[in-house]
Design a protein around this motif. Structure first.
Motif, PDB file in Angstrom:
ATOM      1  N   MET A 198      71.137   9.044   7.934  1.00 47.13           N
ATOM      2  CA  MET A 198      70.029   8.211   7.472  1.00 47.13           C
ATOM      3  C   MET A 198      68.722   8.985   7.676  1.00 47.13           C
ATOM      4  N   SER A 199      68.105   9.357   6.568  1.00 45.66           N
ATOM      5  CA  SER A 199      66.931  10.213   6.762  1.00 45.66           C
ATOM      6  C   SER A 199      65.703   9.391   7.064  1.00 45.66           C
ATOM      7  N   LEU A 200      64.913   9.947   7.927  1.00 41.24           N
ATOM      8  CA  LEU A 200      63.683   9.280   8.347  1.00 41.24           C
ATOM      9  C   LEU A 200      62.593   9.492   7.310  1.00 41.24           C
ATOM     10  N   LEU A 201      62.506  10.741   6.871  1.00 40.87           N
ATOM     11  CA  LEU A 201      61.468  11.096   5.901  1.00 40.87           C
ATOM     12  C   LEU A 201      62.142  11.838   4.769  1.00 40.87           C
ATOM     13  N   SER A 202      61.829  11.434   3.535  1.00 41.67           N
ATOM     14  CA  SER A 202      62.401  12.175   2.427  1.00 41.67           C
ATOM     15  C   SER A 202      61.386  12.334   1.307  1.00 41.67           C
ATOM     16  N   LEU A 203      61.165  13.590   0.927  1.00 36.78           N
ATOM     17  CA  LEU A 203      60.264  13.900  -0.169  1.00 36.78           C
ATOM     18  C   LEU A 203      61.093  14.381  -1.351  1.00 36.78           C
ATOM     19  N   THR A 204      60.795  13.813  -2.519  1.00 40.30           N
ATOM     20  CA  THR A 204      61.537  14.216  -3.708  1.00 40.30           C
ATOM     21  C   THR A 204      60.570  14.670  -4.788  1.00 40.30           C
ATOM     22  N   ALA A 205      60.675  15.945  -5.137  1.00 39.88           N
ATOM     23  CA  ALA A 205      59.883  16.520  -6.230  1.00 39.88           C
ATOM     24  C   ALA A 205      58.405  16.206  -6.081  1.00 39.88           C
ATOM     25  N   VAL A 206      57.898  16.363  -4.889  1.00 40.84           N
ATOM     26  CA  VAL A 206      56.503  16.015  -4.626  1.00 40.84           C
ATOM     27  C   VAL A 206      55.577  17.145  -5.056  1.00 40.84           C
ATOM     28  N   SER A 207      54.544  16.777  -5.796  1.00 38.85           N
ATOM     29  CA  SER A 207      53.556  17.777  -6.233  1.00 38.85           C
ATOM     30  C   SER A 207      52.153  17.256  -5.989  1.00 38.85           C
ATOM     31  N   ARG A 208      51.226  18.194  -5.887  1.00 42.23           N
ATOM     32  CA  ARG A 208      49.826  17.805  -5.736  1.00 42.23           C
ATOM     33  C   ARG A 208      48.965  18.867  -6.387  1.00 42.23           C
ATOM     34  N   THR A 209      48.143  18.409  -7.309  1.00 41.88           N
ATOM     35  CA  THR A 209      47.216  19.346  -7.937  1.00 41.88           C
ATOM     36  C   THR A 209      45.785  18.920  -7.650  1.00 41.88           C
ATOM     37  N   PHE A 210      44.908  19.898  -7.540  1.00 43.50           N
ATOM     38  CA  PHE A 210      43.479  19.641  -7.404  1.00 43.50           C
ATOM     39  C   PHE A 210      42.818  20.278  -8.614  1.00 43.50           C
ATOM     40  N   GLY A 211      42.542  19.450  -9.623  1.00 42.35           N
ATOM     41  CA  GLY A 211      41.997  20.033 -10.840  1.00 42.35           C
ATOM     42  C   GLY A 211      43.045  20.956 -11.444  1.00 42.35           C
ATOM     43  N   ARG A 212      42.701  22.243 -11.508  1.00 46.59           N
ATOM     44  CA  ARG A 212      43.687  23.150 -12.090  1.00 46.59           C
ATOM     45  C   ARG A 212      44.531  23.864 -11.030  1.00 46.59           C
ATOM     46  N   VAL A 213      44.184  23.633  -9.779  1.00 42.88           N
ATOM     47  CA  VAL A 213      44.917  24.320  -8.722  1.00 42.88           C
ATOM     48  C   VAL A 213      46.151  23.507  -8.339  1.00 42.88           C
ATOM     49  N   VAL A 214      47.293  24.150  -8.405  1.00 42.35           N
ATOM     50  CA  VAL A 214      48.529  23.480  -8.006  1.00 42.35           C
ATOM     51  C   VAL A 214      48.798  23.820  -6.547  1.00 42.35           C
ATOM     52  N   ALA A 215      48.543  22.855  -5.670  1.00 46.03           N
ATOM     53  CA  ALA A 215      48.699  23.138  -4.245  1.00 46.03           C
ATOM     54  C   ALA A 215      50.151  23.017  -3.806  1.00 46.03           C
ATOM     55  N   LEU A 216      50.841  22.043  -4.385  1.00 41.92           N
ATOM     56  CA  LEU A 216      52.245  21.855  -4.040  1.00 41.92           C
ATOM     57  C   LEU A 216      53.018  21.585  -5.317  1.00 41.92           C
ATOM     58  N   GLN A 217      54.194  22.207  -5.412  1.00 40.39           N
ATOM     59  CA  GLN A 217      54.959  21.996  -6.628  1.00 40.39           C
ATOM     60  C   GLN A 217      56.405  21.673  -6.304  1.00 40.39           C
ATOM     61  N   ASP A 218      56.815  20.503  -6.739  1.00 39.19           N
ATOM     62  CA  ASP A 218      58.237  20.180  -6.700  1.00 39.19           C
ATOM     63  C   ASP A 218      58.876  20.353  -5.320  1.00 39.19           C
ATOM     64  N   VAL A 219      58.244  19.801  -4.328  1.00 38.02           N
ATOM     65  CA  VAL A 219      58.742  20.000  -2.969  1.00 38.02           C
ATOM     66  C   VAL A 219      59.747  18.921  -2.597  1.00 38.02           C
ATOM     67  N   ASP A 220      60.907  19.369  -2.125  1.00 38.25           N
ATOM     68  CA  ASP A 220      61.900  18.441  -1.588  1.00 38.25           C
ATOM     69  C   ASP A 220      61.988  18.648  -0.088  1.00 38.25           C
ATOM     70  N   LEU A 221      62.171  17.569   0.635  1.00 36.27           N
ATOM     71  CA  LEU A 221      62.321  17.685   2.078  1.00 36.27           C
ATOM     72  C   LEU A 221      63.080  16.475   2.607  1.00 36.27           C
ATOM     73  N   GLU A 222      64.080  16.750   3.414  1.00 30.88           N
ATOM     74  CA  GLU A 222      64.823  15.660   4.056  1.00 30.88           C
ATOM     75  C   GLU A 222      64.764  15.869   5.552  1.00 30.88           C
ATOM     76  N   MET A 223      64.335  14.828   6.254  1.00 29.48           N
ATOM     77  CA  MET A 223      64.315  14.991   7.709  1.00 29.48           C
ATOM     78  C   MET A 223      65.023  13.812   8.352  1.00 29.48           C
ATOM     79  N   GLU A 224      65.941  14.118   9.258  1.00 27.89           N
ATOM     80  CA  GLU A 224      66.652  13.045   9.947  1.00 27.89           C
ATOM     81  C   GLU A 224      65.970  12.692  11.253  1.00 27.89           C
ATOM     82  N   GLU A 225      66.336  11.516  11.714  1.00 32.56           N
ATOM     83  CA  GLU A 225      65.774  11.075  12.990  1.00 32.56           C
ATOM     84  C   GLU A 225      66.179  12.002  14.110  1.00 32.56           C
ATOM     85  N   GLY A 226      65.280  12.147  15.053  1.00 29.74           N
ATOM     86  CA  GLY A 226      65.628  12.907  16.241  1.00 29.74           C
ATOM     87  C   GLY A 226      65.498  14.403  16.089  1.00 29.74           C
TER      88      GLY A 226
END
Lengths: 289, 314, 249
Positions: free
Chosen positions: C1-29
């Motif tokens: 059971m994952s505590l935190l899960s990121l799926t295809a997360v992206s963040r752009t600032f105007g034309r700057v792509v700071a994060l692209q398609d980030v996946d992350l799974e973190m379990e408890e503990g």
């Protein structure tokens, strides 16, 4: 219809004044990070200096010398008082300092020139209307509009094209880096303050011919100037110009339809802008938010 | 802890016995009442400025509204001084609460500007609505009514009125003091110290700014109502931004971070104003201006701030 | 059971792509590290997870809930608490007062406008408890702005702990610290992880530290995930070596 044009034109002139004042104040807020409450007071100084000088050097002489004198006073004030505010992170101090200055200026003006309004002679030729139907289009008022446009364009040209102007624009974006590049930011800030005050003084000399000269002129102008800057967007010089024109026009038009509200309308507009688009019409996100 | 108790005790003792020692110094009771009234207004402002970190430049709105509330009550609704005070307090407080959502998200100069805008709107309403508010000349024709205490009727002459004001000052100051020692007060101070950190500890900063603003509005309204009763007069000048600036300078001069700072600031401000205006009736404003400039350059932490530093070092 | 899960997360600032398609799974503990060169997007990632600003696209789930639209302050109540790269504390308050704010917030009494002795005692006890966990008891009365940098960062961690976080996010906890301060912080993190079973997600630059204590690592580079896995797996990954770690020692 005539009335609407009359009020509209008056509003536009008022707006032009606000724009010029807002431009000078905006320069000071953006580069010096000082919220100059005394800006209206400097406008009044410019106006009264012109009044006193005109009998000796004529209207045109006063138009030239008045703002320069006002600007010089601005330079002295910056060196003597304002510069100590730069190291304070809390903006309340610069507000209170300039607030106090505004009070001192008002009283000084009152002491020197009296509490009553004084008349200011504009050149005879400019006083008459240029058109029979549109009687309110006096030569002087058109001249004022023209002068403000020229001054604004001249300032933007200075900022864009001259080396000093470019440094000011850079300083507005990032003063620390500009300093690190070896530019004398002390000089930059002092001169910038002087330029802002010069613009206020210029507005004052022009205003002397349109509005009545009283020592309390500065009070209402300073509030409207702040409103113009907030509406136009903090951090954007052209926005201040736009904001000034907008609120002037709004005030003018409102006085045609609903005269009682013409003073309040600029505050209502500002409140509306702050709700809907807090950064102002042309402002940058995150500034002072 | 103990030191605070002694200081507080001393302050209240001095305030309670003013009728005895003030005349000996050449002062008069109306001046003392005026000091308390403005001190209360400045304390309300300082809840926002010094303790929540919000630079409000429009407290005059609620101060003025408090005055008009009391004046209009006595003119149209009734003849009780106490109810007039309540009416003024409520008017100031309710309006502040209503405008809360508008100002609560803003910071810095934007916050200051919108608070000024609000007070200017009320200024112009008061100035224009001649029939109701008396317009530019202000509202007069009402006067503070004697207190009907059941067993006696006390006319509010200048001494009695001073104690009347002192009572409400104690209430207002007491509320603020209680607040500052409560978790709510801790939260306000946290917001002043670091909004971001407060937010990332789960605190909804805007709501607390709203709360602080509302409370400040009630207390400023209380002060304004007392002001109207003192002068039997209220005018748009009490709503003008210059009046707001006066409260700010009192808080800063006395010491923004100190509970009693605004009182100290009010004593100095009103004292100078009273003294100077009798010698320079036309130019006393510039003396106040000079006071602002000196305070800002040499006493940014205020009189009490400087004293506190001295005590720490000693 | 994952505590935190990121799926295809992206963040752009105007034309700057700071994060692209980030996946992350973190379990408890877990003790999970995010590493990468400067400008890789690590703090941006933290800002997205903690709600400093919204993601441009993608999903963030925490403790089973989608939190994309949840405001930052609410995420804290859900159990997501972070510290900052540049220490964010209440400068003119004492250590005790700093921690107290968090404790009062956790006790849901931040809005109480009166003082009560019973509540006060409870709050004070909890503050003292937290201070002893992180070793700050001796500094309790000192103003934080006068503390050493390292101690300030420990104060910030203590404040975060006051909110009983399900996930504690530490942004470069040892930034700017000297040797002994770093050791102290590492010991604290380890203790929290092992003894209190605290789930911790942290950003770090100190490779020895990371490979010494983390059980999972995600490597970011230019806003994208370069590698993810156990320390051994990540260290062996060729791309990571090339981009970041340099050739194998």
């Amino acid at each position: 219809m005539q009335l609407l044009l009359f009020d509209g034109f008056n509003g536009l002139i008022q707006g032009a004044f606000y724009a010029l004042m807002a431009l000078g104040l905006s320069l000071i807020i953006n580069l010096n990070s000082v919220i100059n409450f005394a800006h209206g007071g400097f406008m009044v100084i410019g106006a009264y200096l012109a009044f006193s000088l005109a009998p000796y050097i004529g209207f045109w002489g006063a138009l030239f010398v008045g703002p320069i004198l006002a600007g010089a006073i601005g330079l002295i004030v910056e060196r003597a008082l304002v510069q100590y505010m730069y190291s304070r992170p809390d903006p309340v101090y610069s507000l209170l300092l300039t607030f106090g200055l505004a009070l001192i200026i008002e009283d000084s003006v009152r002491s020197i020139w009296g509490a009553q309004g004084v008349p200011f002679q504009i050149p005879a030729g400019l006083g008459s209307p240029v058109s029979a139907t549109y009687f309110f289009l006096t030569g002087y008022r058109l001249f004022v509009m023209g002068a403000i446009v020229v001054a604004t364009l001249a300032l933007f040209a200075f900022l864009r094209l001259s080396r000093f102007g470019i440094r000011i624009r850079a300083g507005i974006l990032d003063l620390e880096t500009v300093s690190a590049l070896g530019v004398n930011v002390y000089l930059l800030r002092t001169v910038n303050f002087g330029i802002g005050i010069l613009l206020a003084g210029f507005a004052g000399v022009l205003a002397a011919g349109v509005f009545q000269l009283v020592p309390t002129m500065g009070n209402d102008v300073i509030m409207a100037t702040f409103v113009a800057i907030v509406v136009g967007g903090l951090g954007n010089l052209f926005g201040s110009v736009l904001g000034g024109l907008l609120i002037g026009l709004a005030a003018g038009l409102t006085s045609a339809f609903y005269p009682v509200a013409s003073d309040v309308v600029i505050y209502v507009i500002m409140a509306a802008v702050l709700i809907v688009r807090p950064r102002g019409l042309l402002g940058q996100e995150g500034m002072f938010e | 802890m103990n030191r605070r108790l002694i200081v507080n005790g001393a302050v209240w003792l001095v305030l309670l016995t003013a009728a005895i020692w003030l005349p000996l110094l050449g002062g008069y009771m109306a001046l003392a009442s005026r000091v308390l009234i403005y001190a209360l207004g400045a304390m309300a402002l300082n809840l926002l400025l010094g303790f929540t970190g919000c630079m409000s430049f429009g407290q005059a709105a609620y101060f003025g509204l408090g005055g008009y509330g009391a004046g209009l009550f006595l003119t149209h609704l009734g003849s009780s001084s106490v109810l007039a005070i309540v009416a003024g307090t409520l008017l100031g407080g309710v309006v502040a609460t209503a405008f809360g959502p508008l100002i609560m998200r803003r910071r810095g100069i934007y916050f200051a500007m919108i608070t000024v805008a609000i007070s200017q709107i009320f200024y112009f309403i008061a100035e224009r609505w001649n029939d109701f508010t008396g317009g530019e000349d202000g509202l007069s024709g009402f006067s503070r009514q004697p207190l009907h205490l059941g067993f006696a009727t006390v006319p509010l002459d200048s001494v009695a009125f001073y104690y009347f004001v002192l009572f409400f000052f104690a209430v207002g100051a007491g509320v603020i003091a209680m607040l500052l020692h409560s978790p709510l007060g801790h939260t306000f101070i946290a917001i002043r110290e670091n909004r971001r950190r407060a937010q990332f500890l789960g605190i909804h900063v805007e709501r607390y700014v709203w709360a602080s603003f509302a409370i400040a509005g009630f207390i400023a309204g209380l002060a304004g109502a007392l002001n109207a009763l003192q002068n039997n007069f209220i005018s748009p000048a009490n709503l003008y931004w210059v009046e707001s600036g006066n409260f700010v300078i009192m808080a800063v001069l006395g010491g923004m971070r100190n509970f009693w700072g605004p009182l100290v600031g009010a004593i100095i401000f009103i004292g100078i104003q009273d003294y100077v205006s009798s010698y320079f009736p036309n130019n006393w404003q510039s003396f106040i201006g000079v006071l602002f400039v000196i305070a800002v350059i040499f006493f940014p932490t205020g009189i009490l701030g400087i004293l506190r530093q001295r005590v720490k070092v000693a | 059971m994952s505590l935190l899960s990121l799926t295809a997360v992206s963040r752009t600032f105007g034309r700057v792509v700071a994060l692209q398609d980030v996946d992350l799974e973190m379990e408890e503990g877990r003790l999970y590290a995010v590493i990468g060169p400067n400008g890789a997007g690590k703090t941006t990632l933290f800002n997205l997870i903690s709600g400093f600003y919204p993601a441009s696209s993608g999903q963030i789930r925490f403790d089973g809930q989608q939190i994309n639209r949840v405001p930052a302050a609410n995420r804290v109540t859900l159990g997501l608490v972070r510290t900052f790269q540049i220490t964010e504390i209440f400068p003119e308050l004492s250590v005790f007062e700093n921690v107290r704010i968090g404790v009062e917030a956790e006790a849901r009494c931040s809005a109480r406008p009166w003082w009560s002795p019973a509540l006060s005692r409870q709050i004070n006890e909890r503050v003292d408890e937290l201070l002893s966990i992180t070793g700050l008891t001796a500094q309790s009365g000192r103003t934080v702005s006068e503390l050493a940098h390292g101690d300030q960062r420990v104060v910030e961690v203590t404040m975060a702990l006051s909110r009983r976080p399900k996930l504690l996010m530490l942004d470069e906890p040892t930034a700017g610290m000297g040797q002994s301060e770093t050791e102290h912080m590492v010991k604290l993190i380890r203790d929290l992880h092992v003894r209190q079973k605290q789930s911790i997600l942290f950003i770090e630059h100190d490779m020895d530290l990371v490979f010494g204590i983390a059980d999972r690592i995600t490597v970011l580079n230019y806003g994208k995930v370069l590698a993810t896995g156990t320390p051994k797996e990540v260290a062996a990954d060729h791309q990571v070596q090339a981009a970041y770690l340099g050739e194998a020692e």
